[in-house]
Scaffold this motif. Structure first.
Motif, PDB file in Angstrom:
ATOM      1  N   GLU A  83     -10.840  -1.096  -2.229  1.00  0.00           N
ATOM      2  CA  GLU A  83     -10.447  -0.507  -0.948  1.00  0.00           C
ATOM      3  C   GLU A  83     -11.183  -1.171   0.210  1.00  0.00           C
ATOM      4  O   GLU A  83     -10.600  -1.423   1.271  1.00  0.00           O
ATOM      5  CB  GLU A  83     -10.719   1.000  -0.949  1.00  0.00           C
ATOM      6  N   GLN A  84     -12.458  -1.465   0.000  1.00  0.00           N
ATOM      7  CA  GLN A  84     -13.242  -2.135   1.041  1.00  0.00           C
ATOM      8  C   GLN A  84     -12.686  -3.526   1.334  1.00  0.00           C
ATOM      9  O   GLN A  84     -12.600  -3.955   2.485  1.00  0.00           O
ATOM     10  CB  GLN A  84     -14.704  -2.223   0.589  1.00  0.00           C
ATOM     11  N   GLN A  89      -9.369  -3.193   3.307  1.00  0.00           N
ATOM     12  CA  GLN A  89      -9.619  -2.819   4.697  1.00  0.00           C
ATOM     13  C   GLN A  89     -10.167  -4.002   5.491  1.00  0.00           C
ATOM     14  O   GLN A  89      -9.752  -4.243   6.637  1.00  0.00           O
ATOM     15  CB  GLN A  89     -10.598  -1.651   4.762  1.00  0.00           C
ATOM     16  N   GLU A 115      -8.256  -5.580   8.729  1.00  0.00           N
ATOM     17  CA  GLU A 115      -8.917  -5.547  10.037  1.00  0.00           C
ATOM     18  C   GLU A 115      -9.134  -6.943  10.590  1.00  0.00           C
ATOM     19  O   GLU A 115      -9.165  -7.130  11.819  1.00  0.00           O
ATOM     20  CB  GLU A 115     -10.239  -4.782   9.935  1.00  0.00           C
ATOM     21  N   GLN A 154      -3.171   1.306   5.208  1.00  0.00           N
ATOM     22  CA  GLN A 154      -3.816   0.252   5.988  1.00  0.00           C
ATOM     23  C   GLN A 154      -2.801  -0.678   6.645  1.00  0.00           C
ATOM     24  O   GLN A 154      -3.134  -1.401   7.583  1.00  0.00           O
ATOM     25  CB  GLN A 154      -4.751  -0.572   5.090  1.00  0.00           C
TER      26      GLN A 154
END
Length: 271
Positions: A18-19, A22, A26, A56
């Motif tokens: 998940e990190q 993201q 971003e 996301q």
């Protein structure tokens, strides 16, 4: 401004799945190449990871990597075919329609079986509306160059198997952008940009070590990336373009920082 989807291979980033997703989103990426190991690291499973990616606003270019499928010995063939089915199930749960399956690296492969294996793979994938990305890698025991891989795919004429263009594997063996000549743009399923400090030793292990630990971001090495980009754009290539960089130092950075470096490097060459 390019309309090609821009992706990041998550191998560049550390952290949980998940990190990584993201950080990639971003930084600006539309898609990611995700590894089966990333999916397995998600405790909630593939469907939950797909839901997170949707929140996301990032998609999946492909699921990696089904190794050594073609030319498997009789004892391994059933096992590899079951592994393909497992990849298809994971890809479906992710909402991804493409699986990456490089040419075999096994020295004991059965070259006479490769065509039949690819036909079977194409047929099985087509049942689930899946595509297969066939990648020639520099240390493959067969089809280790783009021209060799294209000659095979052209002969087999399977509509759901296309090529991966990875600059490392082309240039590590001394090739250049002329290897793209004669390949229709729609038979290229994705383009992976990277760079290298110098041409590696032609020893198999040296090629593998460089590929998996010391690739550079585009613009930080010796590859004539502009030549590849010019060829692809002139051919009307409209598929995904992104960064596949295995680099131990970059991977030690916070994932958001590494993703930002990759985004800037990609946009220098494919704005």
């Amino acid at each position: 401004m390019s309309h090609n989807p821009k992706f990041l291979n998550l191998v560049l980033l550390n952290g949980g799945p998940e990190q990584k997703l993201q950080a990639a989103r971003e930084a600006g990426f539309d898609q990611v190449e995700i590894w089966r190991e990333d999916v397995q690291a998600c405790e909630q499973g593939a469907a939950a990871l797909a839901q997170f990616a949707g929140q996301q606003g990032i998609g999946f270019t492909n699921l990696q990597v089904l190794r050594d499928f073609t030319g498997a010995s009789d004892g391994l063939r059933v096992e590899k075919r079951e592994e393909l089915r497992q990849f298809i199930q994971i890809a479906q749960a992710l909402g991804c329609d493409t699986i990456q399956a490089p040419a075999t690296t096994r020295e004991d492969c059965l070259p006479e079986c490769i065509d039949d294996d690819l036909r079977w793979m194409a047929s099985e994938a087509a049942r689930y509306k899946m595509r297969i990305m066939y990648e020639p890698m520099a240390w493959c025991s067969v089809d280790n160059t783009l021209p060799l891989a294209w000659e095979r795919l052209q002969r087999l004429d399977q509509p759901n198997i296309g090529l991966v263009v990875d600059l490392f594997h082309i240039c590590a063996l001394g090739g250049d952008a002329s290897q793209l000549d004669g390949i229709p743009a729609d038979r290229i399923y994705e383009v992976q940009l990277c760079d290298m400090a110098e041409k590696p030793s032609q020893d198999k292990q040296a090629l593998i070590d460089t590929a998996r630990h010391q690739r550079l971001l585009p613009g930080d090495g010796i590859i004539n990336i502009e030549h590849f980009v010019d060829k692809l754009k002139s051919a009307g290539y409209q598929g995904p373009v992104g960064i596949e960089v295995f680099n131990d130092e970059l991977k030690r950075l916070p994932p958001a920082e590494a993703a930002q470096h990759a985004w800037r490097a990609l946009n220098r060459y494919w704005p």
